[in-house]
Design a protein around this motif. Structure first.
Motif, PDB file in Angstrom:
ATOM      1  N   VAL A 186      49.744 152.574  19.504  1.00 48.51           N
ATOM      2  CA  VAL A 186      48.407 152.534  18.942  1.00 48.51           C
ATOM      3  C   VAL A 186      48.439 151.828  17.594  1.00 48.51           C
ATOM      4  O   VAL A 186      49.388 151.982  16.813  1.00 48.51           O
ATOM      5  CB  VAL A 186      47.826 153.967  18.785  1.00 48.51           C
ATOM      6  CG1 VAL A 186      48.671 154.815  17.859  1.00 48.51           C
ATOM      7  CG2 VAL A 186      46.382 153.917  18.313  1.00 48.51           C
ATOM      8  N   SER A 187      47.431 151.012  17.370  1.00 45.38           N
ATOM      9  CA  SER A 187      47.243 150.364  16.073  1.00 45.38           C
ATOM     10  C   SER A 187      45.766 150.425  15.721  1.00 45.38           C
ATOM     11  O   SER A 187      44.906 150.364  16.610  1.00 45.38           O
ATOM     12  CB  SER A 187      47.731 148.908  16.102  1.00 45.38           C
ATOM     13  OG  SER A 187      46.976 148.154  17.027  1.00 45.38           O
ATOM     14  N   VAL A 201      40.509 150.103  17.193  1.00 40.16           N
ATOM     15  CA  VAL A 201      41.718 150.783  17.651  1.00 40.16           C
ATOM     16  C   VAL A 201      42.206 150.111  18.915  1.00 40.16           C
ATOM     17  O   VAL A 201      41.444 149.962  19.879  1.00 40.16           O
ATOM     18  CB  VAL A 201      41.444 152.280  17.913  1.00 40.16           C
ATOM     19  CG1 VAL A 201      42.705 152.968  18.432  1.00 40.16           C
ATOM     20  CG2 VAL A 201      40.948 152.964  16.644  1.00 40.16           C
ATOM     21  N   THR A 202      43.443 149.689  18.913  1.00 35.16           N
ATOM     22  CA  THR A 202      44.052 149.049  20.082  1.00 35.16           C
ATOM     23  C   THR A 202      45.132 149.956  20.644  1.00 35.16           C
ATOM     24  O   THR A 202      46.004 150.428  19.901  1.00 35.16           O
ATOM     25  CB  THR A 202      44.657 147.686  19.719  1.00 35.16           C
ATOM     26  OG1 THR A 202      43.633 146.851  19.175  1.00 35.16           O
ATOM     27  CG2 THR A 202      45.253 147.016  20.948  1.00 35.16           C
ATOM     28  N   VAL A 203      45.062 150.212  21.943  1.00 34.39           N
ATOM     29  CA  VAL A 203      45.997 151.107  22.622  1.00 34.39           C
ATOM     30  C   VAL A 203      46.686 150.345  23.733  1.00 34.39           C
ATOM     31  O   VAL A 203      46.049 149.558  24.444  1.00 34.39           O
ATOM     32  CB  VAL A 203      45.261 152.340  23.196  1.00 34.39           C
ATOM     33  CG1 VAL A 203      46.243 153.272  23.892  1.00 34.39           C
ATOM     34  CG2 VAL A 203      44.530 153.076  22.101  1.00 34.39           C
ATOM     35  N   VAL A 216      42.505 158.580  24.183  1.00 31.26           N
ATOM     36  CA  VAL A 216      42.383 158.235  22.766  1.00 31.26           C
ATOM     37  C   VAL A 216      41.282 159.088  22.158  1.00 31.26           C
ATOM     38  O   VAL A 216      40.186 159.192  22.724  1.00 31.26           O
ATOM     39  CB  VAL A 216      42.057 156.740  22.572  1.00 31.26           C
ATOM     40  CG1 VAL A 216      41.974 156.406  21.085  1.00 31.26           C
ATOM     41  CG2 VAL A 216      43.106 155.873  23.248  1.00 31.26           C
ATOM     42  N   THR A 276      40.795 148.851  23.909  1.00 27.34           N
ATOM     43  CA  THR A 276      40.318 148.748  22.529  1.00 27.34           C
ATOM     44  C   THR A 276      39.109 149.646  22.348  1.00 27.34           C
ATOM     45  O   THR A 276      38.228 149.699  23.225  1.00 27.34           O
ATOM     46  CB  THR A 276      39.943 147.300  22.170  1.00 27.34           C
ATOM     47  OG1 THR A 276      41.076 146.458  22.378  1.00 27.34           O
ATOM     48  CG2 THR A 276      39.508 147.203  20.712  1.00 27.34           C
ATOM     49  N   ALA A 293      46.662 158.708  20.305  1.00 28.46           N
ATOM     50  CA  ALA A 293      46.744 158.230  21.688  1.00 28.46           C
ATOM     51  C   ALA A 293      47.869 158.994  22.366  1.00 28.46           C
ATOM     52  O   ALA A 293      48.965 159.109  21.834  1.00 28.46           O
ATOM     53  CB  ALA A 293      47.015 156.730  21.740  1.00 28.46           C
ATOM     54  N   SER A 332      50.130 158.223  16.866  1.00 27.64           N
ATOM     55  CA  SER A 332      49.015 158.526  15.973  1.00 27.64           C
ATOM     56  C   SER A 332      48.971 157.528  14.825  1.00 27.64           C
ATOM     57  O   SER A 332      49.970 156.878  14.497  1.00 27.64           O
ATOM     58  CB  SER A 332      49.135 159.950  15.422  1.00 27.64           C
ATOM     59  OG  SER A 332      50.351 160.106  14.702  1.00 27.64           O
TER      60      SER A 332
END
Length: 347
Positions: A186-187, A201-203, A216, A276, A293, A332
């Motif tokens: 996750v970022s 948020v990108t997973v 998420v 996202t 996530a 996280s």
């Protein structure tokens, strides 16, 4: 003209062994044990990979010995059953040492016990056959009438059995690697937009099994020092990252967080997940953003988790629930929300 010598049984067995070794390599490619996967297995399960390599080394040793030993080398036949049983019995070592990750701990012990008892029974039966065979063999007073087996043939059969066990070991090792090395990534980034922050948020994840998914949850911590004080909650010498992960938005009582978004992403046919989540965050409302996530597994390793104040995500597929285990396969991110007025003093 001189006629070519007829192909002996030993030659046919040796040729068949070469084909079998090629099949073993093809099986490894089919299982996905290529360069990247081998590196992952060696990094996470070096001892189990050593077991698989040791079994294959034994198979290669038996095959090389079969090539070196002269044809028609005699061997007393009553030695063969225990030798074959010992080769097959190595499968129990694989079952006990390389667990099935989908099996519950109690069932793993039962599988191991069953395999050990089956191997012990097989070896005792083979040894009994060998003893009876030896007694009948020794009763033959005429040495010429005593039957002998070809040592090369016995070695080739041992090589085939050991290669089969090594392939079985590689298959279990790859299954364990696929099902235990799936973790979410996750970022999160924020971009200033007047009185709000655009949160993105990108997973991502890989190697998810059919029915699993990545959940998420995005939560915000309001500007309220009465319910949340970072310095009081995580005083030194605690690591801030561990403290925030364990004691902020997933506390059992009096969680200060407000849920802003919650999503679930299902994997593609190849087990890959990319998703996202985008939403605006009010600067004057929140001081921190907590992003988590986690992989929700259809075949979880433990019982259903205890209730928590966070929204319960229970997905059903084929009438089977998947569960978010507390702290299991969790990623996280914790972000500070900048104030709308950068010159304003922090609260």
């Amino acid at each position: 003209m001189t006629s070519e010598p007829a192909t002996t049984t030993a030659d046919r067995l040796k040729n068949g062994l070469g084909v079998f070794l090629v099949v073993f390599v093809a099986a490894l490619n089919f299982l996905g044990l290529r360069d990247a996967e081998v590196a992952s297995v060696l990094r996470n399960s070096a001892d189990k990979a050593a077991l698989t390599g040791g079994l294959m080394l034994l198979a290669v040793g038996a095959a090389v010995t079969a090539v070196v030993v002269p044809d028609h080398t005699p061997m007393r036949p009553y030695y063969a059953p225990p030798i074959f049983a010992a080769c097959i019995g190595l499968a129990s070592v694989v079952i006990c040492f390389i667990n099935n990750p989908l099996t519950q701990p109690g069932a793993v012990t039962a599988d191991c016990s069953t395999a050990v008892w089956a191997s012990a029974g097989l070896f005792l039966g083979a040894a009994t056959i060998g003893i009876v065979w030896r007694s009948r063999w020794l009763r033959q007073t005429d040495e010429q009438k005593r039957p002998h087996w070809d040592l090369v043939s016995v070695l080739v059969v041992c090589a085939v059995l050991l290669t089969s066990v090594a392939t079985f070991s590689a298959g279990r090792l790859e299954a364990e690697s696929q099902l235990t090395s799936s973790y979410p990534q996750v970022s999160a980034t924020m971009k200033h937009n007047g009185t709000t922050e655009d949160l993105a948020v990108t997973v991502s994840g890989s190697k998810l099994a059919n029915g699993d998914k990545i959940g998420v949850i995005v939560q915000g911590i309001p500007h309220d020092s009465a319910t949340f004080n970072l310095m009081q909650m995580c005083p030194p010498p605690q690591r801030l990252d561990s403290c925030l992960e364990a004691r902020v938005c997933n506390t059992i009582h009096a969680s200060p967080c407000e849920v802003l978004a919650s999503h679930e992403f299902e994997p593609s046919s190849t087990g890959e997940v990319t998703g996202t989540v985008e939403l605006p965050v009010t600067n004057d409302r929140y001081q921190f953003i907590d992003v988590r996530a986690q992989i929700c597994e259809l075949d979880g390793p433990t019982a259903p988790p205890t209730p928590s104040p966070a929204p319960a995500h229970v997905a059903k597929k084929a009438h089977e629930p998947c569960y978010y285990q507390p702290g299991y396969k969790l990623a996280s991110a914790f972000l500070r929300v900048p104030p709308s007025d950068p010159t304003a003093s922090p609260r």
